[in-house]
Design a protein around this motif. Structure first.
Motif, PDB file in Angstrom:
ATOM      1  N   LYS A  69      26.698 -22.174  -0.293  1.00  0.00           N
ATOM      2  CA  LYS A  69      27.963 -22.894  -0.539  1.00  0.00           C
ATOM      3  C   LYS A  69      28.158 -23.241  -2.024  1.00  0.00           C
ATOM      4  O   LYS A  69      29.252 -23.601  -2.432  1.00  0.00           O
ATOM      5  CB  LYS A  69      28.071 -24.142   0.340  1.00  0.00           C
ATOM      6  CG  LYS A  69      27.132 -25.281   0.017  1.00  0.00           C
ATOM      7  CD  LYS A  69      27.498 -26.516   0.862  1.00  0.00           C
ATOM      8  CE  LYS A  69      26.436 -27.586   0.787  1.00  0.00           C
ATOM      9  NZ  LYS A  69      26.767 -28.784   1.531  1.00  0.00           N
TER      10      LYS A  69
ATOM     11  N   TRP B 112      27.418 -41.304   4.450  1.00  0.00           N
ATOM     12  CA  TRP B 112      27.090 -40.138   3.622  1.00  0.00           C
ATOM     13  C   TRP B 112      26.836 -40.506   2.147  1.00  0.00           C
ATOM     14  O   TRP B 112      27.575 -41.279   1.550  1.00  0.00           O
ATOM     15  CB  TRP B 112      28.224 -39.106   3.690  1.00  0.00           C
ATOM     16  CG  TRP B 112      27.913 -37.908   2.854  1.00  0.00           C
ATOM     17  CD1 TRP B 112      27.200 -36.797   3.235  1.00  0.00           C
ATOM     18  CD2 TRP B 112      28.253 -37.728   1.481  1.00  0.00           C
ATOM     19  NE1 TRP B 112      27.082 -35.946   2.170  1.00  0.00           N
ATOM     20  CE2 TRP B 112      27.721 -36.487   1.076  1.00  0.00           C
ATOM     21  CE3 TRP B 112      28.946 -38.499   0.547  1.00  0.00           C
ATOM     22  CZ2 TRP B 112      27.859 -35.984  -0.208  1.00  0.00           C
ATOM     23  CZ3 TRP B 112      29.081 -37.992  -0.747  1.00  0.00           C
ATOM     24  CH2 TRP B 112      28.548 -36.743  -1.104  1.00  0.00           C
TER      25      TRP B 112
ATOM     26  N   SER C 177      31.833 -37.427  12.479  1.00  0.00           N
ATOM     27  CA  SER C 177      32.278 -38.798  12.753  1.00  0.00           C
ATOM     28  C   SER C 177      31.024 -39.676  12.758  1.00  0.00           C
ATOM     29  O   SER C 177      29.940 -39.248  13.153  1.00  0.00           O
ATOM     30  CB  SER C 177      33.030 -38.879  14.079  1.00  0.00           C
ATOM     31  OG  SER C 177      32.163 -38.618  15.129  1.00  0.00           O
TER      32      SER C 177
ATOM     33  N   ARG D 220      33.258 -33.167   7.890  1.00  0.00           N
ATOM     34  CA  ARG D 220      32.486 -34.409   7.860  1.00  0.00           C
ATOM     35  C   ARG D 220      32.323 -34.923   9.291  1.00  0.00           C
ATOM     36  O   ARG D 220      33.274 -34.948  10.058  1.00  0.00           O
ATOM     37  CB  ARG D 220      33.208 -35.453   7.003  1.00  0.00           C
ATOM     38  CG  ARG D 220      32.312 -36.596   6.608  1.00  0.00           C
ATOM     39  CD  ARG D 220      33.014 -37.558   5.674  1.00  0.00           C
ATOM     40  NE  ARG D 220      33.294 -37.003   4.345  1.00  0.00           N
ATOM     41  CZ  ARG D 220      32.380 -36.839   3.394  1.00  0.00           C
ATOM     42  NH1 ARG D 220      31.131 -37.157   3.605  1.00  0.00           N
ATOM     43  NH2 ARG D 220      32.719 -36.335   2.227  1.00  0.00           N
TER      44      ARG D 220
ATOM     45  N   ARG E 161      20.544 -41.009   7.399  1.00  0.00           N
ATOM     46  CA  ARG E 161      19.621 -39.872   7.258  1.00  0.00           C
ATOM     47  C   ARG E 161      18.261 -40.318   6.726  1.00  0.00           C
ATOM     48  O   ARG E 161      17.215 -39.896   7.224  1.00  0.00           O
ATOM     49  CB  ARG E 161      20.276 -38.837   6.332  1.00  0.00           C
ATOM     50  CG  ARG E 161      19.449 -37.595   6.047  1.00  0.00           C
ATOM     51  CD  ARG E 161      20.294 -36.595   5.270  1.00  0.00           C
ATOM     52  NE  ARG E 161      19.544 -35.445   4.819  1.00  0.00           N
ATOM     53  CZ  ARG E 161      18.905 -35.371   3.656  1.00  0.00           C
ATOM     54  NH1 ARG E 161      18.923 -36.407   2.817  1.00  0.00           N
ATOM     55  NH2 ARG E 161      18.245 -34.283   3.316  1.00  0.00           N
TER      56      ARG E 161
ATOM     57  N   VAL F  31      19.706 -29.711   9.402  1.00  0.00           N
ATOM     58  CA  VAL F  31      19.831 -28.654  10.416  1.00  0.00           C
ATOM     59  C   VAL F  31      20.725 -27.496   9.963  1.00  0.00           C
ATOM     60  O   VAL F  31      20.740 -26.448  10.600  1.00  0.00           O
ATOM     61  CB  VAL F  31      20.346 -29.207  11.771  1.00  0.00           C
ATOM     62  CG1 VAL F  31      19.292 -30.077  12.435  1.00  0.00           C
ATOM     63  CG2 VAL F  31      21.667 -29.939  11.617  1.00  0.00           C
ATOM     64  N   ASP F  32      21.441 -27.695   8.852  1.00  0.00           N
ATOM     65  CA  ASP F  32      22.355 -26.617   8.449  1.00  0.00           C
ATOM     66  C   ASP F  32      21.852 -25.821   7.240  1.00  0.00           C
ATOM     67  O   ASP F  32      22.619 -25.114   6.591  1.00  0.00           O
ATOM     68  CB  ASP F  32      23.761 -27.174   8.190  1.00  0.00           C
ATOM     69  CG  ASP F  32      23.782 -28.297   7.172  1.00  0.00           C
ATOM     70  OD1 ASP F  32      22.722 -28.603   6.582  1.00  0.00           O
ATOM     71  OD2 ASP F  32      24.858 -28.879   6.960  1.00  0.00           O
TER      72      ASP F  32
ATOM     73  N   HIS G  12      31.034 -27.009   7.574  1.00  0.00           N
ATOM     74  CA  HIS G  12      31.375 -27.924   8.666  1.00  0.00           C
ATOM     75  C   HIS G  12      32.216 -29.070   8.126  1.00  0.00           C
ATOM     76  O   HIS G  12      32.224 -29.337   6.920  1.00  0.00           O
ATOM     77  CB  HIS G  12      30.092 -28.464   9.321  1.00  0.00           C
ATOM     78  CG  HIS G  12      29.260 -29.329   8.403  1.00  0.00           C
ATOM     79  ND1 HIS G  12      29.335 -30.703   8.396  1.00  0.00           N
ATOM     80  CD2 HIS G  12      28.364 -29.012   7.440  1.00  0.00           C
ATOM     81  CE1 HIS G  12      28.506 -31.184   7.482  1.00  0.00           C
ATOM     82  NE2 HIS G  12      27.898 -30.180   6.882  1.00  0.00           N
TER      83      HIS G  12
ATOM     84  N   PRO H 191      16.512 -34.419  11.231  1.00  0.00           N
ATOM     85  CA  PRO H 191      17.459 -35.439  11.645  1.00  0.00           C
ATOM     86  C   PRO H 191      18.658 -34.745  12.286  1.00  0.00           C
ATOM     87  O   PRO H 191      19.218 -33.824  11.685  1.00  0.00           O
ATOM     88  CB  PRO H 191      17.855 -36.124  10.318  1.00  0.00           C
ATOM     89  CG  PRO H 191      17.589 -35.120   9.262  1.00  0.00           C
ATOM     90  CD  PRO H 191      16.510 -34.199   9.774  1.00  0.00           C
TER      91      PRO H 191
END
Ligand code: UDH
Ligand code: NGS
Length: 285
Positions: A162, A197, A234, A232, A111, A136-137, A230, A70
């Protein structure tokens, strides 16, 4: 070991099943989290066919994998992921296609629904056996982390940079997950109701447990991922309805999900490393 010997002795033999764990795999690999252009990544993988399709040429892969990414407005992360992940998938001797599922603005990001779209659109194109839904991260750091499906759905993250290579809570099911076609069908896919989210991954986990599956994870050193920090995004603000939705996840499961996914494909691009499918989702559904 036996398997890999066979494939190197008969390099053109596609009747030989690819080894489950090819001898080329080494364990930890260095991740590269620096920005990279798509053309740089494309140049590294001439063997990947248009639309992001790859098959090993010296053996028959064990299954057909659809990798569902996604991705809206996160091209920089997408390129970093491809730069790190494709070489691992090739080394693992997988038959795969990369699908990038993008969502039109202005609708709030969803998502879970993009997972369903990816699953449905992939199956319109080929008979995939295994579906891996991948943020993707999230960048794998160990090539023993096999991108395949098993008898239960799998959560690929055992530890993420993280969270100091731990997880935020025991039942966390976000980031990277794998389902066979049968498993995803049986749980009626993901919920479509999470705009914004949070919570859709908890809902997905409730769905698998409710249908009698358990959640598999690789050992900690194998499911070890690096991630890029990164802000949040928009169009993906925290969803205030998420707690109520999660609390009713099991009750809704059969009536709402893969069987109620309504969307409109607005663009299909067959790029060198992936098939990009852009969709419009109506928020009033
Ligand atoms: N995604 C997009 N576009 C968006 C939002 C999400 O492509 O606008 C995809 C992407 O694949 C991403 C995944 O959905 O990896 C998960 O979304 P996320 O990375 O926003 O979720 P995460 O929980 O971050 O990682 C939430 C923002 C937290 C900001 C806190 C600042 N420290
Ligand atoms: C939980 C969220 C999940 C989310 C996880 C990790 O609280 O969707 O945090 O978030 N569940 C709810 O909000 C109900 S993270 O630290 O990556 O931003 O995936």
């Amino acid at each position: 070991q036996e398997d890999s010997k066979e494939t190197t002795e008969h390099p053109a033999n596609k009747t030989v099943l690819c080894p489950e764990k090819p001898a080329e795999l080494v364990g930890f690999v260095n991740t590269n989290l620096t920005d990279v252009s798509l053309s740089t990544v494309e140049a590294k993988y001439p063997a990947i066919q248009k639309g992001g399709n790859y098959q090993p040429n010296d053996c028959q892969a064990r299954e057909k994998l659809a990798l569902i990414l996604p991705c809206r407005n996160r091209t920089a992360h997408l390129n970093i992921l491809l730069n790190n992940l494709l070489k691992i998938l090739i080394k693992q001797k997988l038959d795969f296609t990369v699908f990038v599922i993008d969502q039109e603005f202005p609708t709030t990001f969803n998502r879970g629904m993009l997972f369903n779209v990816g699953y449905l659109e992939a199956l319109k194109r080929d008979d995939y056996d295994c579906f891996i839904f991948h943020d993707v991260d999230m960048i794998p750091t160990n090539d023993f982390c096999l991108y395949k499906c098993t008898h239960n759905p799998r959560h690929f993250l055992s530890g993420v940079s993280k969270w100091h290579y731990g997880l935020p809570y025991k039942g966390y099911f976000g980031g990277v997950v794998a389902f066979t076609r049968e498993q995803y069908q049986k749980i009626n896919g993901d919920s479509n109701l999470y705009f914004g989210w949070g919570g859709e991954d908890d809902d997905l986990r409730a769905r698998i447990l409710n249908k009698g599956y358990s959640m598999l994870r690789y050992p900690k050193f194998i499911g070890r991922y690096d991630t890029m920090s990164h802000k949040r995004d928009s169009g993906n603000q925290a969803n205030p309805a998420r707690f109520t939705l999660v609390s009713k996840a099991k009750e809704r499961q059969d009536e709402e999900g893969l069987n109620t996914t309504i969307y409109k494909v607005t663009e299909v691009v067959e790029a060198k490393l992936y098939t990009k499918i852009k969709v419009f989702i109506n928020m009033t559904q």
